[in-house]
Write an enzyme that holds these catalytic residues in place. Sequence first.
Site, PDB file in Angstrom:
ATOM      1  N   GLU A  80       0.885  -1.180   0.000  1.00 51.22           N
ATOM      2  CA  GLU A  80       0.000   0.000   0.000  1.00 51.22           C
ATOM      3  C   GLU A  80       0.910   1.214   0.000  1.00 51.22           C
ATOM      4  O   GLU A  80       1.369   1.663   1.057  1.00 51.22           O
ATOM      5  CB  GLU A  80      -0.881  -0.003   1.261  1.00 51.22           C
ATOM      6  CG  GLU A  80      -1.836  -1.184   1.364  1.00 51.22           C
ATOM      7  CD  GLU A  80      -3.066  -1.048   0.480  1.00 51.22           C
ATOM      8  OE1 GLU A  80      -3.252   0.015  -0.154  1.00 51.22           O
ATOM      9  OE2 GLU A  80      -3.841  -2.017   0.410  1.00 51.22           O
ATOM     10  N   CYS A 127      -2.291   9.247   2.118  1.00 45.53           N
ATOM     11  CA  CYS A 127      -1.918   8.639   0.840  1.00 45.53           C
ATOM     12  C   CYS A 127      -2.925   9.037  -0.226  1.00 45.53           C
ATOM     13  O   CYS A 127      -2.610   9.086  -1.410  1.00 45.53           O
ATOM     14  CB  CYS A 127      -1.834   7.131   0.977  1.00 45.53           C
ATOM     15  SG  CYS A 127      -3.275   6.416   1.750  1.00 45.53           S
TER      16      CYS A 127
HETATM   17  P1  NAD Z   1       8.197   5.276   4.720  1.00 43.98           P
HETATM   18  O1  NAD Z   1       8.271   4.503   3.459  1.00 43.98           O
HETATM   19  O2  NAD Z   1       9.297   6.196   5.044  1.00 43.98           O
HETATM   20  O3  NAD Z   1       8.079   4.261   5.960  1.00 43.98           O
HETATM   21  C1  NAD Z   1       6.998   3.352   6.099  1.00 43.98           C
HETATM   22  C2  NAD Z   1       7.410   2.174   6.958  1.00 43.98           C
HETATM   23  O4  NAD Z   1       8.339   1.378   6.233  1.00 43.98           O
HETATM   24  C3  NAD Z   1       8.128   2.557   8.257  1.00 43.98           C
HETATM   25  O5  NAD Z   1       7.665   1.717   9.280  1.00 43.98           O
HETATM   26  C4  NAD Z   1       9.587   2.292   7.930  1.00 43.98           C
HETATM   27  O6  NAD Z   1      10.378   2.010   9.053  1.00 43.98           O
HETATM   28  C5  NAD Z   1       9.475   1.086   7.027  1.00 43.98           C
HETATM   29  N1  NAD Z   1      10.592   0.872   6.108  1.00 43.98           N
HETATM   30  C6  NAD Z   1      11.253   1.804   5.389  1.00 43.98           C
HETATM   31  N2  NAD Z   1      12.182   1.205   4.606  1.00 43.98           N
HETATM   32  C7  NAD Z   1      12.091  -0.126   4.831  1.00 43.98           C
HETATM   33  C8  NAD Z   1      12.801  -1.257   4.333  1.00 43.98           C
HETATM   34  N3  NAD Z   1      13.779  -1.129   3.449  1.00 43.98           N
HETATM   35  N4  NAD Z   1      12.450  -2.466   4.780  1.00 43.98           N
HETATM   36  C9  NAD Z   1      11.459  -2.613   5.668  1.00 43.98           C
HETATM   37  N5  NAD Z   1      10.765  -1.571   6.197  1.00 43.98           N
HETATM   38  C10 NAD Z   1      11.084  -0.338   5.781  1.00 43.98           C
HETATM   39  O7  NAD Z   1       6.792   6.043   4.691  1.00 43.98           O
HETATM   40  P2  NAD Z   1       6.221   7.142   5.708  1.00 43.98           P
HETATM   41  O8  NAD Z   1       6.938   8.432   5.500  1.00 43.98           O
HETATM   42  O9  NAD Z   1       6.090   6.586   7.076  1.00 43.98           O
HETATM   43  O10 NAD Z   1       4.708   7.289   5.169  1.00 43.98           O
HETATM   44  C11 NAD Z   1       4.335   8.079   4.089  1.00 43.98           C
HETATM   45  C12 NAD Z   1       4.171   7.265   2.823  1.00 43.98           C
HETATM   46  O11 NAD Z   1       3.271   6.186   3.040  1.00 43.98           O
HETATM   47  C13 NAD Z   1       3.553   8.074   1.700  1.00 43.98           C
HETATM   48  O12 NAD Z   1       4.194   7.751   0.496  1.00 43.98           O
HETATM   49  C14 NAD Z   1       2.106   7.613   1.672  1.00 43.98           C
HETATM   50  O13 NAD Z   1       1.452   7.803   0.443  1.00 43.98           O
HETATM   51  C15 NAD Z   1       2.270   6.169   2.019  1.00 43.98           C
HETATM   52  N6  NAD Z   1       1.030   5.595   2.537  1.00 43.98           N
HETATM   53  C16 NAD Z   1       0.314   4.773   1.715  1.00 43.98           C
HETATM   54  C17 NAD Z   1      -0.893   4.255   2.161  1.00 43.98           C
HETATM   55  C18 NAD Z   1      -1.728   3.374   1.276  1.00 43.98           C
HETATM   56  O14 NAD Z   1      -2.614   2.727   1.799  1.00 43.98           O
HETATM   57  N7  NAD Z   1      -1.485   3.310  -0.029  1.00 43.98           N
HETATM   58  C19 NAD Z   1      -1.368   4.560   3.449  1.00 43.98           C
HETATM   59  C20 NAD Z   1      -0.594   5.392   4.256  1.00 43.98           C
HETATM   60  C21 NAD Z   1       0.608   5.907   3.792  1.00 43.98           C
END
Ligand code: NAD
Length: 517
Positions: A269, A303
């Site tokens: 997601e 998102c």
């Molecule tokens: P992010 O990608 O920085 O982090 C999200 C999560 O992923 C965190 O828990 C982080 O620790 C983990 N993570 C990061 N790199 C990783 C890796 N290599 N391996 C495993 N885990 C890893 O995102 P953010 O800044 O927390 O959130 C914002 C983003 O999330 C935006 O792009 C938003 O659109 C998206 N989002 C999407 C949805 C959806 O349902 N499509 C919902 C909410 C947020």
Amino acid sequence: MGLVATDYGIKEALAQLGVIEINDGSSTGSNFFSNGELLSSFSPVDGKLIAKVKTTTAEDYENVLSTASDAFLEWRKVPAPQRGEVVRQFGDKLRELKDPLGKLVSYEMGKSLQEGLGEVQEMIDICDFAVGLSRQLHGLTMHSERPGHRMYEQYHALGIVGIISAFNFPVAVWAWNTALAWICGDVCVWKPSEKAPLCGIACQNIAAQVFKANGLPEGISCLINGDYKVGEMMTSDQRVPLVSATGSIRMGKIVAQKVAGRLGKSLLELGGNNAIIVSPDADIKMTIIGAVFGAVGTAGQRCTSTRRLIIHDSIYDKVKDALVEAYSQLRIGNPLDENNHVGPLIDVDAVNMYKKAIEEVVKEGGNLLLEGGVLDGEGYESGCYVKPAIAEANNKFNIVQHETFAPILYLLKYSGELQNAIALQNGVVQGLSSAIMTNNLREAEMFLSVAGSDCGIANVNIGTSGAEIGGAFGGEKETGGGRESGSDAWKVYMRRQTNTINYTADLPLAQGIKFDL
Ligand code: NAD
């Protein structure tokens, strides 16, 4: 330093949620046994340190996985409707604790209190949905081509579901996954965002209480904490058959490859770049409400936030003027004060990204109608409050093609047929949410047709943001293709098995093959 005294009743809320301070200055809760470095959680509301929590070491992770693996052997044997009953009780606990949890979400993440409470309501709603579903995990029956044979399919629990979540929905996304995974007979290991670890501890406490009260093993709900390195422990772990990851496209590409490399399943997601098409037949008043809420709600950190408005040239100036006027009414400030419309961004890094995006759009030739800016002075001490910006732009700009997680709205103009607007709407790599504002039935149906929006969500006369739990939620293209929450999203949390039973004394082979001995 552990929990600090803060205003807004946060200390009381944490106490109600069972988040306690222990001797070494860290804060913890039930069934959360981590021993790594301390992770500080600061509030974007006032910049204060709320508390510190311990991160999960490789050794802690092994303990968590073995607790979860043992719990799975028990939990999968509990009949699905009984698992539903436990999820029902979990939903009731959330009803009881809605206020403190909503407040913590608002204070730790920075969304408005109303949105924080709304997020907890989504958790309650998905529990209700999951309870009903626990009696409907249906497979199909088929007619066998062989006489005296019966064939059907059934769904079994998958095992350990790894959940990696983003900061902007620090509690609801976990519940969207767990409520379904639990009724399916799976156990869950959750790594919340490192930017909202206290929300994780609070949720874990609520779940732990319910499982304990039912005499069930603690490993059904597990929590690990830390940054991406802790997430990677799960993505590379063969014992985790499904990783559900919510976050940026950058993260999703890494996770997808890691999980696919071991032939695991991932539910992704990821980011969006959502647009509303405003046709000549749009109701302008509705359009403005939908666009403003979509662009500035949660300070543009959903998102599904509206990033692009694709407006027909015949009404472009009218919509533009009405938007600028509506933005002038916005009040920016403490999200716990319900008089404010826009709260802070999550942290100073996010503020820097916002500033960079505004510079970029100007560099590429965009025209700022509202230039934005960072607020300072009383009430804005955290340095995370920014003014929503509007820029006239071109879909081809590099910055417009990217998701900036901040309240920046790009206005794009189209002329002629609706197909021109649809081409702009689809002309990005992301495919999460989309909308059209029109009272013209032909346009609405065209937008929803196979030649219309290419997104996972396509709305008519509703903005792009906000979704009901009853529908499957997710997006196409670089948004990752995952679906969670309602409809038949539960199927990804189970393994499908096809069964053929022969009730004759012969052994006829399929495809008419003869194999006489
Ligand atoms: P992010 O990608 O920085 O982090 C999200 C999560 O992923 C965190 O828990 C982080 O620790 C983990 N993570 C990061 N790199 C990783 C890796 N290599 N391996 C495993 N885990 C890893 O995102 P953010 O800044 O927390 O959130 C914002 C983003 O999330 C935006 O792009 C938003 O659109 C998206 N989002 C999407 C949805 C959806 O349902 N499509 C919902 C909410 C947020």
